[in-house]
Design a protein around this motif. Structure first.
Motif, PDB file in Angstrom:
ATOM      1  N   GLN A   7       0.811  -1.217   0.000  1.00  0.00           N
ATOM      2  CA  GLN A   7       0.000   0.000   0.000  1.00  0.00           C
ATOM      3  C   GLN A   7       0.843   1.265   0.000  1.00  0.00           C
ATOM      4  O   GLN A   7       0.445   2.292  -0.549  1.00  0.00           O
ATOM      5  CB  GLN A   7      -0.940  -0.005   1.198  1.00  0.00           C
ATOM      6  N   SER A   8       2.040   1.183   0.621  1.00  0.00           N
ATOM      7  CA  SER A   8       2.907   2.366   0.667  1.00  0.00           C
ATOM      8  C   SER A   8       3.752   2.515  -0.593  1.00  0.00           C
ATOM      9  O   SER A   8       4.524   3.475  -0.713  1.00  0.00           O
ATOM     10  CB  SER A   8       3.815   2.306   1.897  1.00  0.00           C
ATOM     11  N   GLY A   9       3.631   1.582  -1.523  1.00  0.00           N
ATOM     12  CA  GLY A   9       4.332   1.675  -2.797  1.00  0.00           C
ATOM     13  C   GLY A   9       5.795   1.283  -2.774  1.00  0.00           C
ATOM     14  O   GLY A   9       6.522   1.579  -3.731  1.00  0.00           O
ATOM     15  N   VAL A  10       6.226   0.584  -1.723  1.00  0.00           N
ATOM     16  CA  VAL A  10       7.649   0.219  -1.642  1.00  0.00           C
ATOM     17  C   VAL A  10       7.877  -1.283  -1.790  1.00  0.00           C
ATOM     18  O   VAL A  10       9.009  -1.746  -1.661  1.00  0.00           O
ATOM     19  CB  VAL A  10       8.275   0.700  -0.309  1.00  0.00           C
ATOM     20  N   LEU A  11       6.838  -2.035  -2.090  1.00  0.00           N
ATOM     21  CA  LEU A  11       6.989  -3.491  -2.167  1.00  0.00           C
ATOM     22  C   LEU A  11       8.061  -3.891  -3.169  1.00  0.00           C
ATOM     23  O   LEU A  11       8.884  -4.784  -2.891  1.00  0.00           O
ATOM     24  CB  LEU A  11       5.647  -4.129  -2.548  1.00  0.00           C
ATOM     25  N   ALA A  12       8.084  -3.250  -4.328  1.00  0.00           N
ATOM     26  CA  ALA A  12       9.042  -3.623  -5.377  1.00  0.00           C
ATOM     27  C   ALA A  12      10.481  -3.312  -4.978  1.00  0.00           C
ATOM     28  O   ALA A  12      11.427  -3.853  -5.587  1.00  0.00           O
ATOM     29  CB  ALA A  12       8.693  -2.909  -6.674  1.00  0.00           C
ATOM     30  N   ARG A  13      10.680  -2.477  -3.965  1.00  0.00           N
ATOM     31  CA  ARG A  13      12.046  -2.116  -3.536  1.00  0.00           C
ATOM     32  C   ARG A  13      12.586  -3.058  -2.467  1.00  0.00           C
ATOM     33  O   ARG A  13      13.759  -2.986  -2.111  1.00  0.00           O
ATOM     34  CB  ARG A  13      12.043  -0.688  -2.994  1.00  0.00           C
ATOM     35  N   VAL A  14      11.747  -3.942  -1.947  1.00  0.00           N
ATOM     36  CA  VAL A  14      12.193  -4.838  -0.884  1.00  0.00           C
ATOM     37  C   VAL A  14      13.205  -5.836  -1.426  1.00  0.00           C
ATOM     38  O   VAL A  14      12.966  -6.534  -2.422  1.00  0.00           O
ATOM     39  CB  VAL A  14      11.004  -5.598  -0.266  1.00  0.00           C
ATOM     40  N   ALA A  15      14.360  -5.896  -0.769  1.00  0.00           N
ATOM     41  CA  ALA A  15      15.408  -6.851  -1.154  1.00  0.00           C
ATOM     42  C   ALA A  15      15.539  -7.982  -0.145  1.00  0.00           C
ATOM     43  O   ALA A  15      16.009  -9.066  -0.495  1.00  0.00           O
ATOM     44  CB  ALA A  15      16.751  -6.134  -1.292  1.00  0.00           C
ATOM     45  N   ALA A  16      15.100  -7.733   1.097  1.00  0.00           N
ATOM     46  CA  ALA A  16      15.218  -8.765   2.134  1.00  0.00           C
ATOM     47  C   ALA A  16      14.185  -8.537   3.216  1.00  0.00           C
ATOM     48  O   ALA A  16      13.771  -7.391   3.476  1.00  0.00           O
ATOM     49  CB  ALA A  16      16.622  -8.761   2.739  1.00  0.00           C
ATOM     50  N   VAL A  17      13.793  -9.633   3.833  1.00  0.00           N
ATOM     51  CA  VAL A  17      12.853  -9.585   4.957  1.00  0.00           C
ATOM     52  C   VAL A  17      13.429 -10.424   6.087  1.00  0.00           C
ATOM     53  O   VAL A  17      13.953 -11.523   5.853  1.00  0.00           O
ATOM     54  CB  VAL A  17      11.466 -10.136   4.569  1.00  0.00           C
TER      55      VAL A  17
END
Length: 458
Positions: A36-46
């Motif tokens: 929802q915040s528009g940063v999902l595609a920038r995630v490299a690690a969890v």
């Protein structure tokens, strides 16, 4: 209370609403927040950190699996248990997560899923922390969640995150059994009818009826599956399912041979154990109000629909609405969860709810219903939570069967009286909370006390 019947009764996979359902909902909320915040595609690690009791019981209750599947966007009420098992194996073999089902990131469980049983977070024993970072190591989202029982989750500030707020004020905002009885008397409405009025703050009458019947159908389906599913339950105890053999034995008895008037107890035992064996196997049941005590309400409801003359669809809805009213009284003072109260807070609460519900559909007055609820809990006070091997199996399944039988007896006792009694339900709830606070921590879900330390795992 601004809590709906449909917040109290949650459909989801077993074996634990606090260790399985809550963590999956929390993880889905986290991943959804990234989307929802528009940063999902920038995630490299969890990174996943499970703390305290949530970490201690993680492998036994499937918390790890639930969090990973939640990060992929799944929710407990809709995921197929067979798919969940397959997908978890793929995540571990491929070392890859698909956040919200659309963005792939590398995930090595041995390094990125941390179990910290000795590091409890400040607000509750069932805490988890989720951290998402970008390619440069910068933090995109860092969030703490608590799974507080019954599938409810809160954030680090204690705000409930998955409870729908009513669109308008409740017509009957009761907070105690005194309030409930007074409002029922003044309005001339039964407890079930009063609850139906309150539910319209969230949903239309047709939506309420459909939702209640879906809950009842899910309960009945769990009984049906449990009666037919043979085999051994997962986990180190290697417990053989008992419900199928009991079901065959009862089916084989013709009406002419059923001379034992207590055979009805065998059927109620069967219904409760069938549901709890399904829960232990990770199948779909209704948290009522928790998964660990999820066999009691279905068993008593099935007793009503099968063995009580005049049972009806309206009676089924009234049963669930009455049970929910009593459940909300407990939730006003203490969330029904073992981690805080012991098994009295699960089996005891479910027994109390079922006793009241049965008294209602058998024609009891509001006072008799409140008395039934009081009796149902009064004789479960002080029960600790001591699952052998940490599995929601022994003695949990038999406790559900006994809880269902106690509920039927409590309803019958209350219906023989006029509703007047010396000890109120409010006093019993207060006593339950005090006993829970005084109970040794080892006797509250840790598997470090009671039967859990006196029975050798085979």
């Amino acid at each position: 209370m601004n809590v709906s019947t449909f917040d109290l009764f949650r459909i989801g996979i077993g074996p634990s609403s606090s260790h399985t359902v809550g963590p999956m909902i929390a993880a889905q909320h986290f991943a959804g927040g990234l989307q929802q915040s528009g940063v999902l595609a920038r995630v490299a690690a969890v990174e996943v950190r499970l703390h305290g009791a949530l970490a201690a019981g993680s492998k036994r209750h499937g918390s790890e699996k639930s969090v990973l599947l939640g990060l992929e966007g799944h929710l407990p009420h809709s995921i197929d248990p067979d798919y969940a098992t397959r997908r978890l194996a793929e995540i571990r073999s491929d070392n890859c997560l698909r956040l919200m089902g659309e963005h792939a990131v590398g995930f090595v469980a041995q390094r990125q899923l941390l179990l910290l049983p000795r590091e409890s977070l400040p607000m509750h024993g069932n805490g988890l922390r989720l951290i998402a970072t970008d390619a440069a190591g910068g933090t995109l989202l860092d969030a703490v969640y608590y799974s507080t029982g019954g599938g409810f989750i809160t954030d680090a500030a204690g705000h409930r995150l998955n409870m729908q707020q009513p669109a308008r004020p409740l017509r009957f905002p009761f907070k105690s059994s005194v309030d409930l009885l007074r409002m029922s008397g003044e309005s001339g409405l039964s407890i079930a009818a009063l609850m139906f009025e309150n539910e319209q703050a969230w949903r239309s009458p047709d939506e309420i009826r459909r939702g209640l019947l879906t809950i009842a159908e899910t309960m009945a389906a769990a009984i049906h599956r449990g009666c037919l599913s043979e085999g051994v339950l997962p986990g180190p105890l290697k417990m053989k399912r008992r419900a199928p053999e009991l079901y065959k034995a009862l089916q084989a008895q013709s009406a002419a041979n059923q001379v034992d008037p207590l055979t009805i107890i065998d059927w109620i035992n069967l219904y409760a154990m069938a549901v709890n064996e399904e829960n232990a196997a990770g199948a779909c049941i209704v948290a009522a109000p928790s998964h660990g005590a999820g066999g009691i309400l279905p068993a008593v409801l099935h007793y009503y629909t099968r063995f009580v003359a005049g049972a009806s669809q309206q009676g089924v809805m009234d049963f669930l609405l009455t049970a929910a009213a009593i459940g909300l009284l407990y939730k006003a003072d203490a969330s029904p969860r073992r981690a805080a109260l012991g098994c009295q807070g699960e089996v005891g609460v479910a027994c109390s709810m079922a006793a009241a519900a049965l008294a209602a559909v058998l024609g009891g007055s509001s006072e008799q219903i409140e008395n039934a609820a009081k009796i149902g809990m009064e004789h479960n006070l002080g029960m600790g939570c001591d699952p052998v091997g940490g599995q929601v199996q022994m003695p949990c399944m038999e406790r559900n069967a006994m809880g269902a039988i106690k509920a039927v007896n409590a309803a019958r006792m209350a219906l023989k009286g006029n509703g007047k009694h010396y000890v109120s339900l409010d006093k019993v709830i207060k006593t339950m909370c005090e006993i829970g606070a005084e109970m040794a921590a080892r006797n509250k879900q840790t598997s470090r006390g009671g039967l859990a330390v006196n029975v050798i795992e085979c």
